[in-house]
Design a protein around this motif. Structure first.
Motif, PDB file in Angstrom:
ATOM      1  N   SER A  59     -78.623  58.553 -66.433  1.00 10.83           N
ATOM      2  CA  SER A  59     -78.083  59.187 -67.041  1.00 10.83           C
ATOM      3  C   SER A  59     -77.957  60.087 -66.561  1.00 10.83           C
ATOM      4  N   LYS A  60     -77.230  61.906 -65.813  1.00 13.79           N
ATOM      5  CA  LYS A  60     -77.619  62.684 -65.387  1.00 13.79           C
ATOM      6  C   LYS A  60     -78.617  63.496 -65.729  1.00 13.79           C
ATOM      7  N   THR A  61     -77.787  63.846 -66.803  1.00  6.02           N
ATOM      8  CA  THR A  61     -78.914  64.694 -67.935  1.00  6.02           C
ATOM      9  C   THR A  61     -79.672  63.921 -69.153  1.00  6.02           C
ATOM     10  N   GLY A  62     -79.806  63.216 -69.871  1.00  6.68           N
ATOM     11  CA  GLY A  62     -79.950  62.533 -71.069  1.00  6.68           C
ATOM     12  C   GLY A  62     -80.791  61.939 -70.973  1.00  6.68           C
ATOM     13  N   GLY A  63     -81.863  61.305 -70.318  1.00  4.75           N
ATOM     14  CA  GLY A  63     -82.280  60.680 -69.682  1.00  4.75           C
ATOM     15  C   GLY A  63     -83.013  59.887 -70.525  1.00  4.75           C
ATOM     16  N   ARG A  64     -81.980  58.950 -70.491  1.00  2.00           N
ATOM     17  CA  ARG A  64     -81.562  57.366 -70.714  1.00  2.00           C
ATOM     18  C   ARG A  64     -81.165  56.468 -69.320  1.00  2.00           C
ATOM     19  N   SER A  65     -81.324  55.469 -69.680  1.00  2.00           N
ATOM     20  CA  SER A  65     -81.015  54.195 -68.604  1.00  2.00           C
ATOM     21  C   SER A  65     -80.707  53.161 -68.974  1.00  2.00           C
ATOM     22  N   LEU A  66     -80.230  52.502 -68.499  1.00  2.00           N
ATOM     23  CA  LEU A  66     -79.925  50.661 -68.441  1.00  2.00           C
ATOM     24  C   LEU A  66     -79.997  49.984 -67.404  1.00  2.00           C
ATOM     25  N   ALA A  67     -80.697  49.298 -67.867  1.00  2.00           N
ATOM     26  CA  ALA A  67     -82.224  47.927 -66.507  1.00  2.00           C
ATOM     27  C   ALA A  67     -81.530  46.543 -67.881  1.00  2.00           C
ATOM     28  N   GLU A  68     -81.595  45.692 -66.293  1.00  2.00           N
ATOM     29  CA  GLU A  68     -81.700  44.104 -67.225  1.00  2.00           C
ATOM     30  C   GLU A  68     -83.356  43.822 -68.558  1.00  2.00           C
ATOM     31  N   GLY A  69     -82.448  42.884 -68.247  1.00  2.00           N
ATOM     32  CA  GLY A  69     -82.972  42.751 -69.927  1.00  2.00           C
ATOM     33  C   GLY A  69     -83.021  43.830 -71.202  1.00  2.00           C
ATOM     34  N   ASP A  70     -81.890  44.606 -71.060  1.00  2.00           N
ATOM     35  CA  ASP A  70     -82.398  45.662 -72.593  1.00  2.00           C
ATOM     36  C   ASP A  70     -81.296  44.526 -73.442  1.00  2.00           C
ATOM     37  N   ARG A  71     -81.185  45.560 -74.541  1.00  2.00           N
ATOM     38  CA  ARG A  71     -80.509  44.857 -75.821  1.00  2.00           C
ATOM     39  C   ARG A  71     -79.125  45.679 -75.554  1.00  2.00           C
ATOM     40  N   VAL A  72     -78.286  45.688 -75.834  1.00  2.00           N
ATOM     41  CA  VAL A  72     -77.058  46.310 -76.247  1.00  2.00           C
ATOM     42  C   VAL A  72     -76.243  46.079 -77.307  1.00  2.00           C
TER      43      VAL A  72
END
Length: 188
Positions: free
Chosen positions: A129-142
């Motif tokens: 994310s540009k401002t929120g400091g969040r990331s999403l990668a392989e293996g993440d549960r959603v």
């Protein structure tokens, strides 16, 4: 959504598969024929679980196999619009993330991940994310919601399931845990 269904079909049992127990041969033939198959009306057949009834066998001229009318039980996966599902990110690409939601994968487009702009970090294989400091990668549960379903029987790999996480109580599990904690704990 997983469903347990009672189905009826005709199955071909090749001569080399005929054994002492017809029910075992029929179940094996049904598994080979149906498991992994996608049908618009019933969804994706995950497993043939039980044989209820095996009819009389029929032999066709020129074919040594026996054809049986069978009533059986199966577990099927049916993606339902607006259903909230949990899954695991199996791949991230420039335009979003693919999420395993059972026997199928759904696409989480970058515009449907957060309200913040998401960019692709190809070097690390993740979306940031540009401002929120969040990331999403392989293996993440959603946790996400199904917003589009287009099932292709002829080419199951072309089946498309659209997902969103841009609603309350949806998102990466770690993000949801952060939101549940009291504000005082988040500041620490």
């Amino acid at each position: 959504m997983y469903k347990r269904m009672k189905l009826v079909d005709t199955v071909r049992v090749a001569p080399n598969l005929l054994g002492d127990d017809v029910r075992v041969s029929v179940k094996d033939a049904l598994k080979a024929k149906l498991e992994g198959r996608v049908d618009k009306n019933i969804g994706s057949v995950v497993a043939v679980t039980d044989i209820d009834e095996v009819g009389e066998g029929h032999i066709l001229v020129g074919d040594g196999a026996v054809y049986y009318d069978v009533t059986f039980e199966a577990i099927v996966f049916v993606p339902v619009l607006q259903e909230v599902i949990e899954g695991e990110v199996v791949e991230t690409v420039e335009f979003g993330a693919f999420v395993s939601i059972g026997s199928m994968d759904g696409l989480l487009h970058v515009s449907q991940i957060t309200d913040d702009f998401m960019s692709y970090d190809g070097k690390n294989g993740r979306l940031l994310s540009k401002t929120g400091g969040r990331s999403l990668a392989e293996g993440d549960r959603v946790r996400s919601r199904i917003v589009a379903v287009s099932i292709n029987e002829r080419e199951p790999r072309d089946t498309k399931i659209g997902l969103t996480m841009r609603q309350h109580a949806l998102g990466k599990m770690e993000w949801l845990e952060e939101e549940r904690r009291p504000k005082s704990e988040q500041a620490e």
